[in-house]
Write a protein that holds these residues in place. Structure first.
Motif, PDB file in Angstrom:
ATOM      1  N   VAL A 114       0.904  -1.141   0.028  1.00 54.01           N
ATOM      2  CA  VAL A 114      -0.104  -0.033   0.096  1.00 54.01           C
ATOM      3  C   VAL A 114       0.989   1.233  -0.055  1.00 54.01           C
ATOM      4  N   SER A 115       0.373   2.386  -0.467  1.00 51.51           N
ATOM      5  CA  SER A 115       0.823   3.493  -0.287  1.00 51.51           C
ATOM      6  C   SER A 115       0.950   4.592   0.815  1.00 51.51           C
ATOM      7  N   LYS A 116       1.747   5.270   1.389  1.00 49.16           N
ATOM      8  CA  LYS A 116       1.648   6.198   2.277  1.00 49.16           C
ATOM      9  C   LYS A 116       0.685   7.340   1.721  1.00 49.16           C
ATOM     10  N   PRO A 117      -0.225   8.180   2.632  1.00 52.90           N
ATOM     11  CA  PRO A 117      -0.036   7.598   3.917  1.00 52.90           C
ATOM     12  C   PRO A 117      -1.262   6.536   4.497  1.00 52.90           C
ATOM     13  N   LEU A 118      -1.081   5.890   5.432  1.00 53.00           N
ATOM     14  CA  LEU A 118      -1.888   4.994   5.850  1.00 53.00           C
ATOM     15  C   LEU A 118      -3.156   5.500   6.645  1.00 53.00           C
ATOM     16  N   THR A 119      -4.352   4.979   6.289  1.00 53.28           N
ATOM     17  CA  THR A 119      -5.526   5.598   6.961  1.00 53.28           C
ATOM     18  C   THR A 119      -6.201   4.757   7.950  1.00 53.28           C
ATOM     19  N   ILE A 120      -7.133   5.118   8.640  1.00 54.93           N
ATOM     20  CA  ILE A 120      -7.895   3.859   9.575  1.00 54.93           C
ATOM     21  C   ILE A 120      -8.499   3.269   8.699  1.00 54.93           C
ATOM     22  N   ALA A 121      -9.131   3.401   7.575  1.00 56.31           N
ATOM     23  CA  ALA A 121      -9.707   2.519   6.782  1.00 56.31           C
ATOM     24  C   ALA A 121      -8.924   1.506   6.195  1.00 56.31           C
ATOM     25  N   MET A 122      -7.715   1.883   5.689  1.00 56.62           N
ATOM     26  CA  MET A 122      -6.692   1.141   5.039  1.00 56.62           C
ATOM     27  C   MET A 122      -6.329   0.173   6.044  1.00 56.62           C
ATOM     28  N   ILE A 123      -6.029   0.644   7.273  1.00 55.15           N
ATOM     29  CA  ILE A 123      -5.331  -0.491   8.391  1.00 55.15           C
ATOM     30  C   ILE A 123      -6.366  -1.103   8.831  1.00 55.15           C
ATOM     31  N   SER A 124      -7.742  -0.695   9.036  1.00 56.41           N
ATOM     32  CA  SER A 124      -8.763  -1.659   9.430  1.00 56.41           C
ATOM     33  C   SER A 124      -9.069  -2.472   8.357  1.00 56.41           C
ATOM     34  N   SER A 125      -8.614  -2.608   7.305  1.00 56.38           N
ATOM     35  CA  SER A 125      -9.212  -3.530   6.305  1.00 56.38           C
ATOM     36  C   SER A 125      -8.127  -4.936   6.428  1.00 56.38           C
ATOM     37  N   PHE A 126      -7.221  -4.798   7.605  1.00 59.95           N
ATOM     38  CA  PHE A 126      -6.385  -5.813   7.506  1.00 59.95           C
ATOM     39  C   PHE A 126      -6.827  -6.547   8.792  1.00 59.95           C
ATOM     40  N   LEU A 127      -7.906  -6.074   9.575  1.00 59.64           N
ATOM     41  CA  LEU A 127      -8.285  -6.704  10.681  1.00 59.64           C
ATOM     42  C   LEU A 127      -8.939  -7.829  10.274  1.00 59.64           C
ATOM     43  N   PRO A 128      -8.851  -9.053  11.369  1.00 55.26           N
ATOM     44  CA  PRO A 128      -9.506 -10.370  10.838  1.00 55.26           C
ATOM     45  C   PRO A 128     -11.056 -10.048  11.108  1.00 55.26           C
ATOM     46  N   ASP A 129     -11.774 -10.866  10.261  1.00 56.30           N
ATOM     47  CA  ASP A 129     -13.123 -10.602  10.277  1.00 56.30           C
ATOM     48  C   ASP A 129     -13.971 -10.531  11.620  1.00 56.30           C
ATOM     49  N   SER A 130     -13.399 -11.388  12.429  1.00 53.97           N
ATOM     50  CA  SER A 130     -14.012 -11.455  13.679  1.00 53.97           C
ATOM     51  C   SER A 130     -13.805 -10.261  14.499  1.00 53.97           C
ATOM     52  N   ASN A 131     -12.829  -9.233  14.267  1.00 54.21           N
ATOM     53  CA  ASN A 131     -12.718  -8.147  14.834  1.00 54.21           C
ATOM     54  C   ASN A 131     -13.317  -7.130  14.127  1.00 54.21           C
ATOM     55  N   ASN A 132     -13.585  -6.931  12.976  1.00 46.73           N
ATOM     56  CA  ASN A 132     -14.231  -5.739  12.363  1.00 46.73           C
ATOM     57  C   ASN A 132     -15.255  -5.258  12.978  1.00 46.73           C
ATOM     58  N   LYS A 133     -15.353  -3.745  13.083  1.00 45.42           N
ATOM     59  CA  LYS A 133     -16.557  -3.224  13.715  1.00 45.42           C
ATOM     60  C   LYS A 133     -17.337  -2.190  12.617  1.00 45.42           C
TER      61      LYS A 133
END
Length: 133
Positions: A114-133
């Motif tokens: 991924v390209s910088k800068p990271l965003t919350i949306a970008m980072i949270s896309s790497f959460l395991p499905d069980s932790n997505n909010k």
């Protein structure tokens, strides 16, 4: 450090992340974003530090690896981690916009780039499905 350990808040698992970047400011911003998601964050200033952490028994669920760093760059560190048998998801993070650079980095063993800068949306896309909010 072990990812996915059971803790004292009812058995909820911890999500351990390693941020590898030579920029103090970038590491601080990424740490703030990731801790806001409830992740446990550790930092390394270059690829060699990331490799050394794993040699010493550290485990991370997810690794955010900068591409260009002194001492050991991201592609070299990624190759070494994969050669050591590290199975963690490794996300390449770069300010380089050349598709060929992303391709070379991915071929080193990344799961994503991924390209910088990271965003919350970008980072949270790497959460395991069980932790997505």
């Amino acid at each position: 450090m072990a990812g996915g350990e059971e803790n004292s808040d009812g058995g909820k698992t911890d999500f351990h992340v390693l941020v590898v970047d030579d920029s103090t400011v970038v590491r601080m911003v990424h740490r703030m974003l990731m801790t806001s998601l409830g992740w446990k964050v550790q930092e390394a200033k270059n690829g060699k530090e990331a490799v050394d952490l794993h040699i010493n028994g550290a485990y991370f669920d997810l690794i955010f690896m900068d591409m260009e760093m002194p001492i050991m760059n991201g592609p070299t560190a990624t190759r070494e981690l994969r050669a050591m048998g590290v199975k963690s998801n490794i996300i390449g993070v770069t300010s380089c916009t050349f598709e060929s650079a992303h391709k070379d980095f991915i071929e080193a063993g990344l799961n994503h780039c991924v390209s910088k800068p990271l965003t919350i949306a970008m980072i949270s896309s790497f959460l395991p499905d069980s932790n997505n909010k």
